[in-house]
Scaffold this active site. Structure first.
Site, PDB file in Angstrom:
ATOM      1  N   PRO A   1     -53.571  12.135 -84.539  1.00  0.00           N
ATOM      2  CA  PRO A   1     -54.731  12.259 -83.652  1.00  0.00           C
ATOM      3  C   PRO A   1     -54.880  13.692 -83.156  1.00  0.00           C
ATOM      4  O   PRO A   1     -53.899  14.393 -82.968  1.00  0.00           O
ATOM      5  CB  PRO A   1     -54.407  11.328 -82.497  1.00  0.00           C
ATOM      6  N   GLU A   2     -56.118  14.090 -82.945  1.00  0.00           N
ATOM      7  CA  GLU A   2     -56.372  15.434 -82.445  1.00  0.00           C
ATOM      8  C   GLU A   2     -56.660  15.345 -80.945  1.00  0.00           C
ATOM      9  O   GLU A   2     -56.647  14.266 -80.360  1.00  0.00           O
ATOM     10  CB  GLU A   2     -57.513  16.056 -83.246  1.00  0.00           C
TER      11      GLU A   2
ATOM     12  N   LYS B   1     -51.920  17.925 -77.737  1.00  0.00           N
ATOM     13  CA  LYS B   1     -51.626  16.606 -78.281  1.00  0.00           C
ATOM     14  C   LYS B   1     -50.608  15.853 -77.430  1.00  0.00           C
ATOM     15  O   LYS B   1     -49.985  14.897 -77.898  1.00  0.00           O
ATOM     16  CB  LYS B   1     -51.146  16.745 -79.719  1.00  0.00           C
TER      17      LYS B   1
ATOM     18  N   ARG C   1     -45.722  26.796 -72.972  1.00  0.00           N
ATOM     19  CA  ARG C   1     -45.642  26.984 -74.433  1.00  0.00           C
ATOM     20  C   ARG C   1     -46.978  26.816 -75.129  1.00  0.00           C
ATOM     21  O   ARG C   1     -47.237  27.439 -76.141  1.00  0.00           O
ATOM     22  CB  ARG C   1     -44.703  25.918 -75.037  1.00  0.00           C
TER      23      ARG C   1
ATOM     24  N   ASN D   1     -55.828  18.841 -88.012  1.00  0.00           N
ATOM     25  CA  ASN D   1     -56.189  19.143 -89.395  1.00  0.00           C
ATOM     26  C   ASN D   1     -57.661  18.900 -89.728  1.00  0.00           C
ATOM     27  O   ASN D   1     -58.244  19.634 -90.508  1.00  0.00           O
ATOM     28  CB  ASN D   1     -55.290  18.334 -90.334  1.00  0.00           C
TER      29      ASN D   1
ATOM     30  N   ARG E   1     -50.034  21.135 -93.965  1.00  0.00           N
ATOM     31  CA  ARG E   1     -51.023  20.061 -94.090  1.00  0.00           C
ATOM     32  C   ARG E   1     -52.086  20.487 -95.100  1.00  0.00           C
ATOM     33  O   ARG E   1     -52.288  21.675 -95.347  1.00  0.00           O
ATOM     34  CB  ARG E   1     -51.690  19.789 -92.731  1.00  0.00           C
TER      35      ARG E   1
END
Ligand SMILES: [Zn+2]
Length: 294
Positions: A2-3, A51, A151, A191, A283
């Site tokens: 999932p994005e 995410k 991060r 992706n 990917r």
């Protein structure tokens, strides 16, 4: 995987379903052993960044969930279903699971971009949520959550402007196709969005970050926010403009929702050239060699 749109959508849904009240939590599979830390406590907010999901049950009691490639939630109304499969975590509302289940009691989700949202439960009807297959499901302290934020790069869905994104891309020799998958550059972009954002910008994925025009980077950032917000309404990322689809009227058909993503070997909607694919940053990348010429 999932994005960001999906993650922010879960955060909103789960807060609407469980927020502001005591929530029951357990870990039937035995791999999440810290449910007692949060079980029965009030869910104060659900945070989403990139995410990552953070269910805040009070200081140093943040349930961190990263779905990874395989993780997904199932949700439903009515009583808790029998425990089946590798059920990492369940979260439920003690009063709502005593109510009878409706005809839409439980529904496994279809995969991203295949779900038009029409059969989804209204968030206020959700009585329970099940989590299977996440990359991480663990308790974070506030310090751990803050370190995570440190991060991660800016998130188009959290109102972050393009400045950090532009600055990080502009100093890198890595290709823009690699950089868009780097969560410290753009948190939440995955992706599907990598491929589609680059196509919509008519930008080659192979251009080093520092050679991409700043104007293009700003427009990619803005476009990411637009596409991701639209995709939060349902679970579908639609990137094609109606004028470019073979069927110009009505909702985008599944096979017309994207310009290049998973369309390798098929003709580009705009120029007719075959879409290409190649692994980049682990990917499959998809692009049109004409519209996105280097
Ligand atoms: Zn093309």
């Amino acid at each position: 995987m999932p994005e960001g749109n999906e993650i922010h959508r879960w955060a909103e849904r789960h807060f609407a379903a469980f927020g502001g009240r005591a929530v029951r939590v357990d870990g039937p599979q035995g791999r999440f052993r810290d449910s007692a830390v949060i079980d029965g406590r009030k869910l104060e907010r659900v945070m989403a960044v990139g995410k990552h999901l953070g269910y805040d049950f009070g200081k140093d009691r943040i349930l961190h969930v990263h779905l990874g490639l395989q993780g997904d939630f199932t949700e439903g109304s009515g009583p808790l279903p029998e425990v089946r499969g590798a059920l990492r975590l369940r979260m439920w509302n003690a009063a709502k699971v005593k109510l009878p289940a409706g005809p839409d009691a439980s529904k496994p989700h279809r995969w991203y971009s295949e779900d038009d949202g029409t059969e989804n439960l209204a968030p206020e009807k959700i009585a329970w949520v099940e989590l299977r297959g996440p990359m991480d499901c663990s308790i974070y302290t506030q310090e751990m959550w803050d370190a995570l934020l440190e991060r991660l790069g800016p998130d188009p869905l959290n109102g972050d402007g393009p400045e950090k994104f532009v600055a990080r891309v502009a100093k890198s020799r890595k290709t823009i196709g690699e950089l868009l998958m780097d969560q410290s550059v753009a948190a939440g972009v995955g992706n599907i969005l990598r491929a589609e954002l680059l196509y919509r910008a008519r930008q080659s994925p192979f251009t080093p970050g520092r050679e991409v025009a700043e104007k293009t980077l700003r427009s990619i950032w803005k476009d990411a926010g637009v596409l991701m917000k639209a995709a939060m309404v349902d679970r579908r990322i639609v990137t094609t403009r109606p004028k470019d689809r073979p069927h110009k009227k009505g909702q985008a058909l599944k096979e017309e929702a994207h310009y290049v993503y998973r369309r390798q070997g098929r003709p580009c909607f705009v120029c007719g050239t075959k879409i290409l694919t190649k692994v980049m940053a682990g990917r499959n990348l998809f692009w049109c060699p004409i519209d996105q010429a280097a």
